[in-house]
Write a protein that holds these residues in place. Structure first.
Motif, mmCIF file in Angstrom:
data_model
loop_
_atom_site.group_PDB
_atom_site.id
_atom_site.type_symbol
_atom_site.label_atom_id
_atom_site.label_comp_id
_atom_site.label_asym_id
_atom_site.label_seq_id
_atom_site.Cartn_x
_atom_site.Cartn_y
_atom_site.Cartn_z
ATOM 1 N N CYS A 95 0.813 -1.221 0.000
ATOM 2 C CA CYS A 95 0.000 0.000 0.000
ATOM 3 C C CYS A 95 0.843 1.267 0.000
ATOM 4 O O CYS A 95 0.328 2.354 -0.249
ATOM 5 C CB CYS A 95 -0.942 0.008 1.205
ATOM 6 S SG CYS A 95 -0.116 0.237 2.795
ATOM 7 N N THR A 117 -3.979 2.569 0.250
ATOM 8 C CA THR A 117 -3.967 1.447 -0.672
ATOM 9 C C THR A 117 -3.407 1.930 -2.002
ATOM 10 O O THR A 117 -3.782 3.001 -2.491
ATOM 11 C CB THR A 117 -5.371 0.847 -0.855
ATOM 12 O OG1 THR A 117 -5.282 -0.313 -1.677
ATOM 13 C CG2 THR A 117 -6.316 1.842 -1.506
ATOM 14 N N ILE A 135 -7.078 6.599 1.604
ATOM 15 C CA ILE A 135 -8.488 6.209 1.681
ATOM 16 C C ILE A 135 -9.157 6.904 2.860
ATOM 17 O O ILE A 135 -10.320 7.293 2.790
ATOM 18 C CB ILE A 135 -8.625 4.686 1.816
ATOM 19 C CG1 ILE A 135 -7.929 3.989 0.648
ATOM 20 C CG2 ILE A 135 -10.094 4.276 1.880
ATOM 21 C CD1 ILE A 135 -8.505 4.307 -0.700
ATOM 22 N N TYR A 136 -8.386 7.076 3.943
ATOM 23 C CA TYR A 136 -8.912 7.788 5.110
ATOM 24 C C TYR A 136 -7.742 8.371 5.887
ATOM 25 O O TYR A 136 -6.704 7.735 6.059
ATOM 26 C CB TYR A 136 -9.719 6.857 6.020
ATOM 27 C CG TYR A 136 -10.144 7.523 7.322
ATOM 28 C CD1 TYR A 136 -11.227 8.399 7.345
ATOM 29 C CD2 TYR A 136 -9.443 7.301 8.502
ATOM 30 C CE1 TYR A 136 -11.609 9.034 8.528
ATOM 31 C CE2 TYR A 136 -9.817 7.921 9.680
ATOM 32 C CZ TYR A 136 -10.898 8.790 9.690
ATOM 33 O OH TYR A 136 -11.270 9.425 10.850
ATOM 34 N N TYR A 169 -11.787 -2.453 7.290
ATOM 35 C CA TYR A 169 -11.554 -1.433 6.266
ATOM 36 C C TYR A 169 -10.262 -1.676 5.483
ATOM 37 O O TYR A 169 -10.156 -1.260 4.330
ATOM 38 C CB TYR A 169 -11.575 -0.045 6.906
ATOM 39 C CG TYR A 169 -12.959 0.330 7.384
ATOM 40 C CD1 TYR A 169 -14.029 0.343 6.503
ATOM 41 C CD2 TYR A 169 -13.202 0.641 8.713
ATOM 42 C CE1 TYR A 169 -15.312 0.664 6.933
ATOM 43 C CE2 TYR A 169 -14.475 0.957 9.164
ATOM 44 C CZ TYR A 169 -15.532 0.965 8.263
ATOM 45 O OH TYR A 169 -16.796 1.266 8.688
ATOM 46 N N THR A 216 -10.422 -2.175 1.299
ATOM 47 C CA THR A 216 -9.651 -1.380 0.345
ATOM 48 C C THR A 216 -8.481 -2.142 -0.269
ATOM 49 O O THR A 216 -7.687 -1.556 -1.005
ATOM 50 C CB THR A 216 -9.123 -0.116 1.044
ATOM 51 O OG1 THR A 216 -8.306 -0.499 2.174
ATOM 52 C CG2 THR A 216 -10.264 0.754 1.541
ATOM 53 N N ALA A 227 -11.105 0.960 -4.960
ATOM 54 C CA ALA A 227 -10.170 1.700 -4.116
ATOM 55 C C ALA A 227 -9.957 3.111 -4.657
ATOM 56 O O ALA A 227 -9.884 4.085 -3.886
ATOM 57 C CB ALA A 227 -8.841 0.955 -4.027
ATOM 58 N N LEU A 241 -12.926 5.274 -3.732
ATOM 59 C CA LEU A 241 -12.891 5.651 -2.312
ATOM 60 C C LEU A 241 -11.845 6.722 -2.058
ATOM 61 O O LEU A 241 -12.059 7.643 -1.261
ATOM 62 C CB LEU A 241 -12.613 4.419 -1.451
ATOM 63 C CG LEU A 241 -13.736 3.384 -1.346
ATOM 64 C CD1 LEU A 241 -13.252 2.142 -0.602
ATOM 65 C CD2 LEU A 241 -14.949 3.977 -0.639
ATOM 66 N N ALA A 242 -10.696 6.624 -2.737
ATOM 67 C CA ALA A 242 -9.650 7.630 -2.574
ATOM 68 C C ALA A 242 -10.106 8.976 -3.116
ATOM 69 O O ALA A 242 -9.881 10.027 -2.493
ATOM 70 C CB ALA A 242 -8.374 7.171 -3.274
#
Length: 658
Positions: free
Chosen positions: A92, A270, A275-276, A304, A308, A325, A328-329
């Motif tokens: 990642c 990822t 992603i968060y 999570y 991802t 992914a 989400l990013a």
């Protein structure tokens, strides 16, 4: 509340949450701005592995197809008093991010963006002054105790202005902070030597970096290889260190739920994208809002990270999961633009605990005098004194190895001696004597070469990291390594040399014995420094052993006993001129043959042969005896210089797993 208290008492053996050792400098900030980092995968393959794949090493590095973005458009800002955990599946970008921050991006290139430390662009000097990096694998000397390990590092790393009492107090504070009091006088140990537990050994590695009181502490997979209970306690220690006005950044794969609750901030990545990024306590709420609630009784980190991860079992699944992914990013980037430092926060929390550091900056005017200006670290002389004490302490506590080496030398000496024992006053024939002298020269150095190479490669990873951290320079380590080996070397030669000499009934007078012993001492010392050079020159133990064996056999075959030096053709003749075995054999032949008469029996006829004629016929009288000593010293000095050059200009990165 009762459940939380019960959990803390159940999972923690550290009921004392007090801080013994806080960071005394001003608050630190670490900021990553629009970072994109490219890794050349071909450059990660060592040149010797490229050769095994029938590739030209310098051409494979130029391949554009091997370059890939490991980090893409990454932004975050962390302050003192916070602990940021970087989580995500394998590949990642966690390791690449730590490499960029610590300035150790080997084979990588920053395509865009920048790292800022305390409001300044990151430089190697700034990183060295502000950032401590704890690697994934512990690199410690196994025969030293926990306290001794930290004490030696304190002598190398703390400024000259520190007195010995202040250094001892700093060591005691670190031991108390890391809860190592119960094992302070226990050996560190390793996978072969019983010592402290895995969690305690990891804390010692943290203590090595904590000694110089850094403001930013970065740890690569600190819980790797630890059981869940030990891992939980270790992360609790790191959370406590963050509360001591430090910035702590750790990379983890998938922490369990009770460890996840200890984090202040979480960065979920990822394929190099975010992603968060935000408070750990807000992570479930964020994903719930975007349609991915965490199932009840599930670990948010596990759920999570799995959500991802890129599934590479088939091309269709990889494309589907990668598209998911990326969406989400992109969604997080759109939502986080409005927040300072791209740290997402729940709307009802406003500027919650993640917005500002709980630690208040201190007034620079009130900082200790040692922090006000650049501290002067110990010089080369003090580094050498500390390193040689550390080496001798570690080596002489390894009693099994010392006993094995001593028994090996004694056994070989007795075997050779008893082979020639029993002649009484009858002198050995000149052929038997020459064979004895050559065996004395040739048998023991080979074992010494292998032992030294194996030992150097076992310490090579630690040497690489300590040189990279600036704990000392190559010069002091070089002198400490050369001189620190001498006590064991002298004892080894005494055990090896004396039994053979007296059992074989060689010349009993003191002068030839001392000259004989000095020559054997010199040739074994020459082999030792040659092995040090080869171990520092080549990256793997197998390559060093092969090359050392090849060099030794070349010297062995051109030593003047297997074939006369007059009958060697051009290339072996050149090799014989730098063969330490040839010069030692020639010196021993002159010591034991010059001025003596040997007798050759042919049937009933006895022929007397002067020893000088024997030496002359073997072409072993090309130089006088004193010149042979000087030649051996010159060869040893040549290998010593080559060893220093290898330490100075070749990165001692360990590749024992090849």
């Amino acid at each position: 509340m009762v459940e939380v208290g019960l959990q803390d008492s159940l999972f923690s053996s550290e009921n004392d949450n007090s801080l013994y050792f806080t960071y005394s400098g001003q608050s630190n900030t670490l900021e990553v701005r629009d970072l994109s980092y490219q890794v050349n995968m071909a450059s990660q393959v060592p040149w010797f592995e490229a050769l095994t794949q029938l590739k030209v090493p310098w051409m494979s590095h130029k391949s554009r197809d091997s370059c890939e973005l490991s980090i893409q458009n990454l932004n975050f800002k962390v302050k003192s008093g916070q602990m940021l955990a970087i989580i995500g599946s394998s590949g990642c970008g966690r390791a690449s991010l730590l490499d960029v921050i610590t300035g150790r991006g080997h084979g990588g290139k920053i395509k865009s963006g920048q790292i800022w430390i305390n409001g300044q662009p990151s430089t190697p000097e700034l990183v060295r002054k502000s950032v401590a990096h704890v690697r994934q694998h512990d690199q410690l000397l196994p025969n030293l105790t926990v306290r001794e390990t930290l004490t030696f590092v304190a002598r190398l790393r703390l400024p000259r202005t520190f007195s010995q009492a202040e250094r001892d107090k700093r060591v005691d504070d670190v031991i108390a902070e890391l809860r190592l009091r119960q094992c302070a006088n226990t050996r560190v140990g390793n996978e072969y030597l019983r010592g402290v537990s895995g969690g305690e050994r990891r804390r010692v590695s943290i203590g090595v970096q904590l000694l110089w009181n850094p403001g930013i502490l970065i740890l690569d997979e600190p819980t790797s290889g630890l059981d869940s209970f030990t891992a939980h306690n270790l992360v609790r220690t790191l959370a406590r260190l963050a509360r001591g006005n430090r910035l702590v950044l750790i990379s983890l794969h998938q922490p369990r739920s009770d460890i996840f609750q200890l984090f202040d901030l979480v960065l979920l990545m990822t394929s190099g994208t975010t992603i968060y990024l935000g408070a750990a306590q807000d992570m479930v709420q964020y994903f719930t809002e975007i349609g991915h609630p965490c199932p009840r009784y599930s670990n948010p980190a596990d759920f999570y990270v799995d959500l991802t991860s890129i599934d590479r079992r088939s091309q269709e699944q990889e494309a589907t999961t990668r598209e998911k992914a990326q969406s989400l990013a992109a969604l997080f980037l759109d939502k986080a633009r409005a927040f300072d430092g791209y740290l997402w926060r729940a709307q009802d929390l406003g500027s919650g605990p993640c917005a500002e550091s709980p630690a208040c900056p201190q007034d620079p005017s009130q900082l200790p005098s040692s922090m006000a200006s650049e501290p002067r670290l110990p010089g080369a002389t003090q580094q050498f004194a500390t390193l040689i004490r550390r080496q001798i302490s570690n080596d002489f506590r390894d009693l099994p190895t010392l006993l094995i080496h001593g028994a090996e030398a004694c056994l070989m000496s007795l075997i050779i001696g008893f082979l020639y024992f029993g002649h009484g006053a009858t002198k050995l024939s000149f052929m038997d004597t020459a064979a004895l002298l050559f065996m004395t020269v040739a048998l023991i150095p080979f074992n010494v070469i292998l032992d030294v190479i194996a030992k150097c490669h076992s310490e090579r990873a630690m040497l690489y990291h300590e040189l990279e951290d600036g704990l000392y320079t190559a010069g002091p380590y070089f002198f400490a390594k050369i001189l620190g080996e001498l006590p064991e070397h002298c004892a080894y030669i005494l055990i090896y040399g004396m039994p053979t000499y007296w059992l074989a009934n060689l010349q009993p007078r003191p002068e030839p014995f001392l000259l004989h012993f000095l020559l054997v001492w010199l040739v074994v010392f020459c082999c030792r420094v040659m092995a040090l050079f080869i171990a520092a020159l080549l990256p793997t133990f197998h390559m060093s052993s092969f090359f050392g064996n090849a060099v030794y056999n070349s010297c062995y075959l051109t030593g003047g006993f297997m074939i006369s030096l007059d009958n060697l053709w051009t290339v072996p003749s050149w090799i014989s001129k730098v063969s330490f075995l040839r010069w030692c054999f020639e010196g021993l032949m002159q010591i034991h043959f010059k001025g003596h008469t040997y007798f050759l029996e042919v049937g009933n006829l006895t022929i007397s042969i002067p020893g000088d004629k024997i030496i002359q016929s073997m072409n072993l009288d090309s130089y006088p005896l004193f010149a042979i000593y000087l030649i051996l010293i010159a060869i040893s000095c040549g290998f010593i210089i080559l060893y220093y050059m290898a330490l100075k200009f070749i990165k001692q990165k360990s590749r024992q797993d090849w």
